[in-house]
Design a protein around this motif. Structure first.
Motif, PDB file in Angstrom:
ATOM      1  N   LEU A  63      59.639  34.472   9.897  1.00 10.93           N
ATOM      2  CA  LEU A  63      59.026  35.363   8.912  1.00 10.93           C
ATOM      3  C   LEU A  63      58.228  36.465   9.600  1.00 10.93           C
ATOM      4  CD1 LEU A  63      58.207  36.054   5.977  1.00 10.93           C
ATOM      5  CD2 LEU A  63      56.313  34.428   6.224  1.00 10.93           C
ATOM      6  N   VAL A  64      57.503  36.117  10.657  1.00  9.22           N
ATOM      7  CA  VAL A  64      56.735  37.123  11.396  1.00  9.22           C
ATOM      8  C   VAL A  64      57.668  38.149  12.022  1.00  9.22           C
ATOM      9  CG1 VAL A  64      55.193  37.490  13.366  1.00  9.22           C
ATOM     10  CG2 VAL A  64      54.801  35.563  11.822  1.00  9.22           C
ATOM     11  N   ASP A  65      58.819  37.700  12.527  1.00  8.85           N
ATOM     12  CA  ASP A  65      59.804  38.629  13.087  1.00  8.85           C
ATOM     13  C   ASP A  65      60.340  39.582  12.024  1.00  8.85           C
ATOM     14  OD1 ASP A  65      59.915  38.071  15.823  1.00  8.85           O
ATOM     15  OD2 ASP A  65      61.287  36.385  15.541  1.00  8.85           O
ATOM     16  N   ALA A  66      60.628  39.040  10.845  1.00 16.64           N
ATOM     17  CA  ALA A  66      61.304  39.826   9.808  1.00 16.64           C
ATOM     18  C   ALA A  66      60.360  40.734   9.034  1.00 16.64           C
ATOM     19  CB  ALA A  66      62.014  38.882   8.838  1.00 16.64           C
ATOM     20  N   SER A  67      59.074  40.369   8.982  1.00 12.75           N
ATOM     21  CA  SER A  67      58.133  41.098   8.132  1.00 12.75           C
ATOM     22  C   SER A  67      57.396  42.184   8.900  1.00 12.75           C
ATOM     23  CB  SER A  67      57.118  40.117   7.536  1.00 12.75           C
ATOM     24  OG  SER A  67      56.121  40.789   6.802  1.00 12.75           O
ATOM     25  N   THR A  68      57.043  43.232   8.192  1.00 15.54           N
ATOM     26  CA  THR A  68      56.143  44.240   8.759  1.00 15.54           C
ATOM     27  C   THR A  68      54.719  44.048   8.239  1.00 15.54           C
ATOM     28  OG1 THR A  68      56.728  45.772   6.969  1.00 15.54           O
ATOM     29  CG2 THR A  68      57.992  45.930   9.020  1.00 15.54           C
ATOM     30  N   TYR A  69      54.504  43.013   7.425  1.00 13.38           N
ATOM     31  CA  TYR A  69      53.184  42.728   6.845  1.00 13.38           C
ATOM     32  C   TYR A  69      52.539  41.551   7.580  1.00 13.38           C
ATOM     33  CZ  TYR A  69      55.034  45.667   3.118  1.00 13.38           C
ATOM     34  OH  TYR A  69      55.588  46.701   2.402  1.00 13.38           O
ATOM     35  N   LEU A 335      62.582  35.611  25.917  1.00 15.89           N
ATOM     36  CA  LEU A 335      63.294  36.123  24.747  1.00 15.89           C
ATOM     37  C   LEU A 335      63.172  37.637  24.603  1.00 15.89           C
ATOM     38  CD1 LEU A 335      62.432  33.359  22.114  1.00 15.89           C
ATOM     39  CD2 LEU A 335      64.555  33.650  23.406  1.00 15.89           C
ATOM     40  N   HIS A 336      62.712  38.304  25.641  1.00 12.96           N
ATOM     41  CA  HIS A 336      62.549  39.754  25.582  1.00 12.96           C
ATOM     42  C   HIS A 336      63.878  40.440  25.308  1.00 12.96           C
ATOM     43  CE1 HIS A 336      61.185  43.745  26.414  1.00 12.96           C
ATOM     44  NE2 HIS A 336      61.976  43.880  27.469  1.00 12.96           N
ATOM     45  N   GLY A 337      63.872  41.348  24.334  1.00 16.45           N
ATOM     46  CA  GLY A 337      65.059  42.110  23.978  1.00 16.45           C
ATOM     47  C   GLY A 337      65.937  41.469  22.920  1.00 16.45           C
ATOM     48  N   THR A 338      65.604  40.230  22.477  1.00 14.19           N
ATOM     49  CA  THR A 338      66.435  39.546  21.482  1.00 14.19           C
ATOM     50  C   THR A 338      65.994  39.832  20.055  1.00 14.19           C
ATOM     51  OG1 THR A 338      65.035  37.550  21.439  1.00 14.19           O
ATOM     52  CG2 THR A 338      66.778  37.648  23.119  1.00 14.19           C
ATOM     53  N   GLY A 339      64.740  40.267  19.853  1.00 11.46           N
ATOM     54  CA  GLY A 339      64.218  40.442  18.502  1.00 11.46           C
ATOM     55  C   GLY A 339      63.825  39.130  17.858  1.00 11.46           C
ATOM     56  N   ARG A 340      63.795  38.040  18.651  1.00 12.00           N
ATOM     57  CA  ARG A 340      63.477  36.707  18.116  1.00 12.00           C
ATOM     58  C   ARG A 340      62.288  36.078  18.833  1.00 12.00           C
ATOM     59  NH1 ARG A 340      65.901  36.680  13.244  1.00 12.00           N
ATOM     60  NH2 ARG A 340      68.112  37.228  13.403  1.00 12.00           N
ATOM     61  N   VAL A 341      61.401  36.913  19.346  1.00 16.77           N
ATOM     62  CA  VAL A 341      60.278  36.398  20.128  1.00 16.77           C
ATOM     63  C   VAL A 341      59.389  35.478  19.298  1.00 16.77           C
ATOM     64  CG1 VAL A 341      58.116  37.050  21.248  1.00 16.77           C
ATOM     65  CG2 VAL A 341      60.228  38.251  21.829  1.00 16.77           C
ATOM     66  N   ASN A 342      59.042  35.875  18.096  1.00 15.34           N
ATOM     67  CA  ASN A 342      58.134  35.070  17.280  1.00 15.34           C
ATOM     68  C   ASN A 342      58.826  33.841  16.702  1.00 15.34           C
ATOM     69  OD1 ASN A 342      55.715  36.853  17.426  1.00 15.34           O
ATOM     70  ND2 ASN A 342      57.144  38.305  16.502  1.00 15.34           N
ATOM     71  N   LEU A 343      60.130  33.938  16.454  1.00 16.05           N
ATOM     72  CA  LEU A 343      60.899  32.746  16.098  1.00 16.05           C
ATOM     73  C   LEU A 343      60.843  31.748  17.250  1.00 16.05           C
ATOM     74  CD1 LEU A 343      62.938  31.100  14.419  1.00 16.05           C
ATOM     75  CD2 LEU A 343      64.763  32.456  15.477  1.00 16.05           C
ATOM     76  N   GLY A 344      60.998  32.245  18.480  1.00 13.08           N
ATOM     77  CA  GLY A 344      60.898  31.372  19.644  1.00 13.08           C
ATOM     78  C   GLY A 344      59.521  30.744  19.769  1.00 13.08           C
ATOM     79  N   GLN A 345      58.469  31.544  19.506  1.00 15.35           N
ATOM     80  CA  GLN A 345      57.111  30.994  19.532  1.00 15.35           C
ATOM     81  C   GLN A 345      56.978  29.858  18.518  1.00 15.35           C
ATOM     82  OE1 GLN A 345      54.762  32.040  21.665  1.00 15.35           O
ATOM     83  NE2 GLN A 345      55.634  33.965  22.384  1.00 15.35           N
ATOM     84  N   GLY A 346      57.482  30.089  17.302  1.00 14.93           N
ATOM     85  CA  GLY A 346      57.388  29.072  16.265  1.00 14.93           C
ATOM     86  C   GLY A 346      58.225  27.847  16.576  1.00 14.93           C
ATOM     87  N   ALA A 347      59.427  28.049  17.145  1.00 19.53           N
ATOM     88  CA  ALA A 347      60.295  26.921  17.462  1.00 19.53           C
ATOM     89  C   ALA A 347      59.680  26.032  18.533  1.00 19.53           C
ATOM     90  CB  ALA A 347      61.663  27.434  17.919  1.00 19.53           C
ATOM     91  N   VAL A 348      59.126  26.642  19.574  1.00 20.32           N
ATOM     92  CA  VAL A 348      58.489  25.852  20.633  1.00 20.32           C
ATOM     93  C   VAL A 348      57.260  25.137  20.075  1.00 20.32           C
ATOM     94  CG1 VAL A 348      57.253  25.982  22.839  1.00 20.32           C
ATOM     95  CG2 VAL A 348      59.378  27.261  22.519  1.00 20.32           C
ATOM     96  N   GLN A 349      56.472  25.821  19.253  1.00 15.25           N
ATOM     97  CA  GLN A 349      55.323  25.173  18.618  1.00 15.25           C
ATOM     98  C   GLN A 349      55.766  24.010  17.741  1.00 15.25           C
ATOM     99  OE1 GLN A 349      52.555  27.760  16.580  1.00 15.25           O
ATOM    100  NE2 GLN A 349      52.622  29.289  18.215  1.00 15.25           N
TER     101      GLN A 349
END
Length: 364
Positions: A63-69, A335-349
């Motif tokens: 959600l953090v990746d997809a949202s601008t809010y 995950l640099h350059g994938t656009g999924r950095v925050n998804l990765g943060q959430g998945a590892v968490q």
């Protein structure tokens, strides 16, 4: 009149977010024990919250990746922590407390990736580790302040006031989140979509979710951290309960002392984490953090609560303080350059939470 740098409200947000991410922590066990709860019942409630946290962290990161809010996500997460604190203050039944832990888990799960995304969008990949290190120093300072206030409130006014303080920190989070100028957070940098800090990534598309399980270093990192949390997460609550059962000191003050000692060490470790990782590399620093767990466990097992308080929490502070900066920075790197950095943060968490939620159940 000079305009305030965007990193100033970011540091303020990191300070107050400490209580939103951690909740009331071990104070909850002491509070529930005073209301007749048994250790296994307390462990069950904490485990339910941990399972919810494990399940929602990856979706929260997506959600953090997809949202601008992203500031709104922080505000909503803070709102959940306020509701959770008020529920516990008013009701101490099994289901109200369980509901509060679910709300705390969801709020904490969303807060972590949101702070990473805001920081990354504000300073870019090249400066992320330095700024996030400063964020974590502020975060640990917030934990210290919350623990000191909690110890004082618990000893003078009673344990329920600790939950009122937690709600106050949640309100402060909402205020500081909207103090951050929206234009200061670059939408593509915030999700790691641009390959370079000066790129225009408007036409670049994010990679699919499969990028997570195809990244072997990321998988190794997640598994190692899950094992670490399995052994580590229940140690402080159980140590505080042991001190309370022995009636050697005021429970809220012992718990606060436990937290303050570890958080002071965490603050110092976080302050140097960026510098150390740049010199020695991520993996050597993570190896040091993992090595602190058996040292902490042996100390806790062989020394009585008050005598072992200092070394047990020093080991915890070194490990957690370095991890709080090194792990998010490493995930940004992987995950640099994938656009999924925050998804990765959430998945590892989420994988970490899998170990953490089993820890109090087995410990209890």
């Amino acid at each position: 009149m000079h305009e305030v740098k965007p990193t100033v409200p970011l540091l303020a947000l990191s300070f107050f977010a400490a209580d939103v991410q951690a909740g009331v922590g071990p104070f909850l066990g002491i509070f529930l024990q005073a209301h007749g709860w048994t250790p296994d019942r307390i462990g069950s409630v904490l485990t339910i919250g941990g399972i919810v946290g494990m399940l929602v962290t990856a979706p929260a990161g997506a959600l953090v990746d997809a949202s601008t809010y992203r500031r709104m996500i922080v505000a909503l997460a803070s709102g959940l922590s306020i509701v959770a604190a008020l529920i516990i203050w008013i009701w101490q039944g099994f289901w109200p407390v369980t509901l509060s832990q679910i709300a705390t888990a969801i709020g904490g799960a969303a807060m972590g990736p949101a702070l990473v995304g805001i920081t990354l969008g504000m300073v870019g990949r090249q400066n992320f580790d330095r700024q996030f290190g400063r964020n974590q120093v502020a975060n640990h300072a917030g934990n210290i302040a919350a623990a000191l206030l909690s110890g004082w409130l618990g000893a003078t006014l009673g344990m329920p006031w600790i939950f009122g303080m937690s709600a106050g920190f949640g309100v402060a989070c909402i205020v500081t989140a909207f103090w951050i100028p929206g234009r200061s957070v670059h939408p593509h940098f915030a999700r790691g979509l641009a390959r370079h800090d000066d790129d225009d990534a408007s036409d670049i598309r994010a990679k699919g979710f499969s990028v997570l399980w195809r990244n072997r270093p990321l998988l190794v990192l997640a598994i190692a951290l899950a094992c670490f949390n399995l052994g580590n997460s229940a140690m402080l609550p159980l140590y505080s309960l042991a001190a309370a059962s022995a009636h050697v000191a005021d429970p809220s003050q012992v718990t606060a002392a436990n937290i303050v000692i570890s958080q002071v060490v965490m603050l110092a470790a976080a302050a140097y984490a960026s510098r150390l990782t740049r010199r020695w590399g991520f993996w050597w620093i993570l190896f040091v953090t993992l090595a602190t767990l058996p040292l902490r466990a042996m100390t806790a097992a062989w020394m009585p609560p008050l005598w072992g308080l200092l070394p047990v929490q020093v080991f915890d502070g070194i490990g957690a303080g370095l991890q709080s900066v090194a792990v998010p920075s490493l995930i940004v790197h992987l995950l640099h350059g994938t656009g999924r950095v925050n998804l990765g943060q959430g998945a590892v968490q989420g994988v970490q939470a899998g170990g953490a939620c089993l820890s109090p159940l087995l410990g209890g």
